[in-house]
Design a protein around this motif. Sequence first.
Motif, PDB file in Angstrom:
ATOM      1  N   HIS A 147       0.830  -1.208   0.000  1.00 10.47           N
ATOM      2  CA  HIS A 147       0.000   0.000   0.000  1.00 10.47           C
ATOM      3  C   HIS A 147       0.868   1.263   0.000  1.00 10.47           C
ATOM      4  O   HIS A 147       0.580   2.220  -0.733  1.00 10.47           O
ATOM      5  CB  HIS A 147      -0.899  -0.015   1.239  1.00 10.47           C
ATOM      6  N   VAL A 148       1.915   1.267   0.806  1.00  7.88           N
ATOM      7  CA  VAL A 148       2.804   2.431   0.896  1.00  7.88           C
ATOM      8  C   VAL A 148       3.468   2.711  -0.447  1.00  7.88           C
ATOM      9  O   VAL A 148       3.495   3.857  -0.921  1.00  7.88           O
ATOM     10  CB  VAL A 148       3.858   2.226   2.005  1.00  7.88           C
ATOM     11  N   ILE A 149       4.000   1.675  -1.084  1.00  5.40           N
ATOM     12  CA  ILE A 149       4.701   1.898  -2.353  1.00  5.40           C
ATOM     13  C   ILE A 149       3.726   2.300  -3.452  1.00  5.40           C
ATOM     14  O   ILE A 149       4.026   3.187  -4.272  1.00  5.40           O
ATOM     15  CB  ILE A 149       5.514   0.654  -2.754  1.00  5.40           C
ATOM     16  N   GLU A 150       2.543   1.698  -3.485  1.00  7.14           N
ATOM     17  CA  GLU A 150       1.544   2.102  -4.470  1.00  7.14           C
ATOM     18  C   GLU A 150       1.173   3.573  -4.292  1.00  7.14           C
ATOM     19  O   GLU A 150       1.048   4.319  -5.279  1.00  7.14           O
ATOM     20  CB  GLU A 150       0.286   1.240  -4.327  1.00  7.14           C
ATOM     21  N   THR A 151       1.022   3.992  -3.047  1.00  5.81           N
ATOM     22  CA  THR A 151       0.679   5.389  -2.762  1.00  5.81           C
ATOM     23  C   THR A 151       1.806   6.322  -3.192  1.00  5.81           C
ATOM     24  O   THR A 151       1.557   7.366  -3.811  1.00  5.81           O
ATOM     25  CB  THR A 151       0.374   5.578  -1.268  1.00  5.81           C
ATOM     26  N   MET A 152       3.048   5.954  -2.875  1.00  4.51           N
ATOM     27  CA  MET A 152       4.185   6.790  -3.252  1.00  4.51           C
ATOM     28  C   MET A 152       4.277   6.941  -4.764  1.00  4.51           C
ATOM     29  O   MET A 152       4.513   8.046  -5.281  1.00  4.51           O
ATOM     30  CB  MET A 152       5.493   6.199  -2.720  1.00  4.51           C
ATOM     31  N   ILE A 153       4.089   5.860  -5.497  1.00  5.64           N
ATOM     32  CA  ILE A 153       4.165   5.926  -6.956  1.00  5.64           C
ATOM     33  C   ILE A 153       3.113   6.894  -7.490  1.00  5.64           C
ATOM     34  O   ILE A 153       3.403   7.758  -8.333  1.00  5.64           O
ATOM     35  CB  ILE A 153       3.986   4.522  -7.567  1.00  5.64           C
ATOM     36  N   GLY A 154       1.892   6.781  -6.982  1.00  3.74           N
ATOM     37  CA  GLY A 154       0.830   7.676  -7.438  1.00  3.74           C
ATOM     38  C   GLY A 154       1.121   9.131  -7.130  1.00  3.74           C
ATOM     39  O   GLY A 154       0.899  10.020  -7.968  1.00  3.74           O
ATOM     40  N   GLU A 155       1.640   9.415  -5.938  1.00  4.50           N
ATOM     41  CA  GLU A 155       1.926  10.798  -5.550  1.00  4.50           C
ATOM     42  C   GLU A 155       3.093  11.371  -6.352  1.00  4.50           C
ATOM     43  O   GLU A 155       3.077  12.549  -6.735  1.00  4.50           O
ATOM     44  CB  GLU A 155       2.228  10.866  -4.047  1.00  4.50           C
ATOM     45  N   ILE A 156       4.105  10.569  -6.615  1.00  3.52           N
ATOM     46  CA  ILE A 156       5.240  11.057  -7.415  1.00  3.52           C
ATOM     47  C   ILE A 156       4.786  11.339  -8.847  1.00  3.52           C
ATOM     48  O   ILE A 156       5.162  12.358  -9.445  1.00  3.52           O
ATOM     49  CB  ILE A 156       6.401  10.044  -7.399  1.00  3.52           C
ATOM     50  N   GLU A 157       3.971  10.456  -9.399  1.00  2.00           N
ATOM     51  CA  GLU A 157       3.465  10.676 -10.757  1.00  2.00           C
ATOM     52  C   GLU A 157       2.675  11.982 -10.836  1.00  2.00           C
ATOM     53  O   GLU A 157       2.842  12.760 -11.784  1.00  2.00           O
ATOM     54  CB  GLU A 157       2.588   9.498 -11.179  1.00  2.00           C
ATOM     55  N   ARG A 158       1.833  12.239  -9.844  1.00  2.00           N
ATOM     56  CA  ARG A 158       1.065  13.494  -9.841  1.00  2.00           C
ATOM     57  C   ARG A 158       1.987  14.693  -9.679  1.00  2.00           C
ATOM     58  O   ARG A 158       1.759  15.753 -10.279  1.00  2.00           O
ATOM     59  CB  ARG A 158       0.008  13.452  -8.732  1.00  2.00           C
ATOM     60  N   GLY A 159       3.029  14.549  -8.863  1.00  2.00           N
ATOM     61  CA  GLY A 159       3.976  15.641  -8.675  1.00  2.00           C
ATOM     62  C   GLY A 159       4.722  15.976  -9.954  1.00  2.00           C
ATOM     63  O   GLY A 159       4.919  17.153 -10.295  1.00  2.00           O
ATOM     64  N   LEU A 160       5.147  14.961 -10.698  1.00  2.00           N
ATOM     65  CA  LEU A 160       5.821  15.200 -11.975  1.00  2.00           C
ATOM     66  C   LEU A 160       4.878  15.853 -12.969  1.00  2.00           C
ATOM     67  O   LEU A 160       5.263  16.793 -13.690  1.00  2.00           O
ATOM     68  CB  LEU A 160       6.347  13.870 -12.532  1.00  2.00           C
ATOM     69  N   ASP A 161       3.646  15.371 -12.999  1.00  2.00           N
ATOM     70  CA  ASP A 161       2.665  15.942 -13.927  1.00  2.00           C
ATOM     71  C   ASP A 161       2.425  17.423 -13.639  1.00  2.00           C
ATOM     72  O   ASP A 161       2.253  18.224 -14.564  1.00  2.00           O
ATOM     73  CB  ASP A 161       1.356  15.158 -13.817  1.00  2.00           C
ATOM     74  N   ARG A 162       2.438  17.782 -12.354  1.00  2.00           N
ATOM     75  CA  ARG A 162       2.196  19.176 -11.974  1.00  2.00           C
ATOM     76  C   ARG A 162       3.243  20.105 -12.569  1.00  2.00           C
ATOM     77  O   ARG A 162       2.968  21.276 -12.858  1.00  2.00           O
ATOM     78  CB  ARG A 162       2.179  19.294 -10.449  1.00  2.00           C
ATOM     79  N   TYR A 163       4.457  19.590 -12.758  1.00  3.72           N
ATOM     80  CA  TYR A 163       5.535  20.428 -13.295  1.00  3.72           C
ATOM     81  C   TYR A 163       5.843  20.102 -14.752  1.00  3.72           C
ATOM     82  O   TYR A 163       6.896  20.485 -15.269  1.00  3.72           O
ATOM     83  CB  TYR A 163       6.784  20.272 -12.411  1.00  3.72           C
ATOM     84  N   GLY A 164       4.932  19.378 -15.389  1.00  2.00           N
ATOM     85  CA  GLY A 164       5.096  19.122 -16.821  1.00  2.00           C
ATOM     86  C   GLY A 164       6.248  18.239 -17.163  1.00  2.00           C
ATOM     87  O   GLY A 164       6.817  18.324 -18.257  1.00  2.00           O
ATOM     88  N   ILE A 165       6.615  17.341 -16.256  1.00  2.00           N
ATOM     89  CA  ILE A 165       7.700  16.403 -16.497  1.00  2.00           C
ATOM     90  C   ILE A 165       7.093  15.034 -16.797  1.00  2.00           C
ATOM     91  O   ILE A 165       6.280  14.529 -16.020  1.00  2.00           O
ATOM     92  CB  ILE A 165       8.645  16.313 -15.278  1.00  2.00           C
ATOM     93  N   ALA A 166       7.493  14.440 -17.899  1.00  2.00           N
ATOM     94  CA  ALA A 166       6.947  13.138 -18.289  1.00  2.00           C
ATOM     95  C   ALA A 166       7.293  12.092 -17.245  1.00  2.00           C
ATOM     96  O   ALA A 166       8.452  11.961 -16.830  1.00  2.00           O
ATOM     97  CB  ALA A 166       7.489  12.728 -19.649  1.00  2.00           C
ATOM     98  N   ALA A 167       6.286  11.336 -16.807  1.00  2.00           N
ATOM     99  CA  ALA A 167       6.483  10.332 -15.765  1.00  2.00           C
ATOM    100  C   ALA A 167       6.883   8.974 -16.328  1.00  2.00           C
ATOM    101  O   ALA A 167       7.076   8.022 -15.574  1.00  2.00           O
ATOM    102  CB  ALA A 167       5.209  10.183 -14.924  1.00  2.00           C
ATOM    103  N   HIS A 168       7.015   8.887 -17.650  1.00  5.10           N
ATOM    104  CA  HIS A 168       7.457   7.644 -18.288  1.00  5.10           C
ATOM    105  C   HIS A 168       8.557   7.981 -19.287  1.00  5.10           C
ATOM    106  O   HIS A 168       8.549   9.040 -19.917  1.00  5.10           O
ATOM    107  CB  HIS A 168       6.305   6.945 -19.007  1.00  5.10           C
ATOM    108  N   VAL A 169       9.490   7.066 -19.402  1.00  5.95           N
ATOM    109  CA  VAL A 169      10.584   7.246 -20.357  1.00  5.95           C
ATOM    110  C   VAL A 169      10.162   6.633 -21.681  1.00  5.95           C
ATOM    111  O   VAL A 169       9.798   5.456 -21.751  1.00  5.95           O
ATOM    112  CB  VAL A 169      11.869   6.567 -19.853  1.00  5.95           C
ATOM    113  N   THR A 170      10.176   7.439 -22.735  1.00  4.59           N
ATOM    114  CA  THR A 170       9.815   6.937 -24.063  1.00  4.59           C
ATOM    115  C   THR A 170      11.040   6.393 -24.767  1.00  4.59           C
ATOM    116  O   THR A 170      12.133   6.961 -24.661  1.00  4.59           O
ATOM    117  CB  THR A 170       9.191   8.060 -24.905  1.00  4.59           C
ATOM    118  N   SER A 171      10.856   5.286 -25.453  1.00  2.06           N
ATOM    119  CA  SER A 171      11.983   4.664 -26.164  1.00  2.06           C
ATOM    120  C   SER A 171      12.189   5.300 -27.530  1.00  2.06           C
ATOM    121  O   SER A 171      11.313   5.961 -28.067  1.00  2.06           O
ATOM    122  CB  SER A 171      11.725   3.170 -26.327  1.00  2.06           C
TER     123      SER A 171
END
Length: 253
Positions: free
Chosen positions: A229-253
């Motif tokens: 639960h903790v790691i799932e929550t952290m992943i979701g919060e980090i993804e939202r934080g990156l999105d807030r600053y316009g940083i892609a949360a996934h690396v494109t190949s």
Amino acid sequence: MGRLDDVDLSLSLSKSESEERLAELQPRLVELRLIVGGLLGEGRLGPPICALFEGWDASGKGGAIKRLVSPLDPRHARVAEFAAPSPDAKRHHFLWRFWPALPGWGGFTVLDRSWYGRVLVERVEGFASSEEWNRAYDEIVEHERMLTEEGMVLVKFWMHISGKEQLHRFEQRRDDPLKSWKLTDDDWKNRGRRKEYKQAAEEMFERTDSEHARWHIVPAESKHYARVHVIETMIGEIERGLDRYGIAAHVTS
């Protein structure tokens, strides 16, 4: 009735189920950590990431923190542990001693206990006056608002277990020579004041759960469930934080 009474403590995972989920989640956490640090993706530093852990004694904070940071390079995560303030720290405002541990842009820090001690143990045990701990709620909210408006992703966890489960874990620690060091006289004393600590925790949730820094109450009766639960929550919060600053949360190949 309070927020803790509404937590479903029956949620659980087996050890094998949690290990399977962690094996899926931890690589994603590593990827996000590298993106935040500017080591993957666009190369821009992402927002400071700070995970804060509070909860009952023996609620599994240490185990959850271990699973959170173990997949990361030791250079990419900092765990700061806080106990009672030193005599020097007591000469300053109670928030003063936490500032050096906070992450900057691109950084990742985990706080094992935090400034919430002011409205928990210091309140219940009488280490802070009524005026001091009552004033602290607004000071904490403003402190967290300032951090998050500056860019920080602040994720606050409360690890929740029942009194029965806490007693069971205390007795396990007491009877295990390799874990007995974790159990102190203060732990037993605090357990005897559980009702007072619960009241303090409920008021803490009520007065410090804000739109910029929400509380995540983790059902931790099952340690395996809590870690996932903790790691799932952290992943979701980090993804939202990156999105807030316009940083892609996934690396494109």
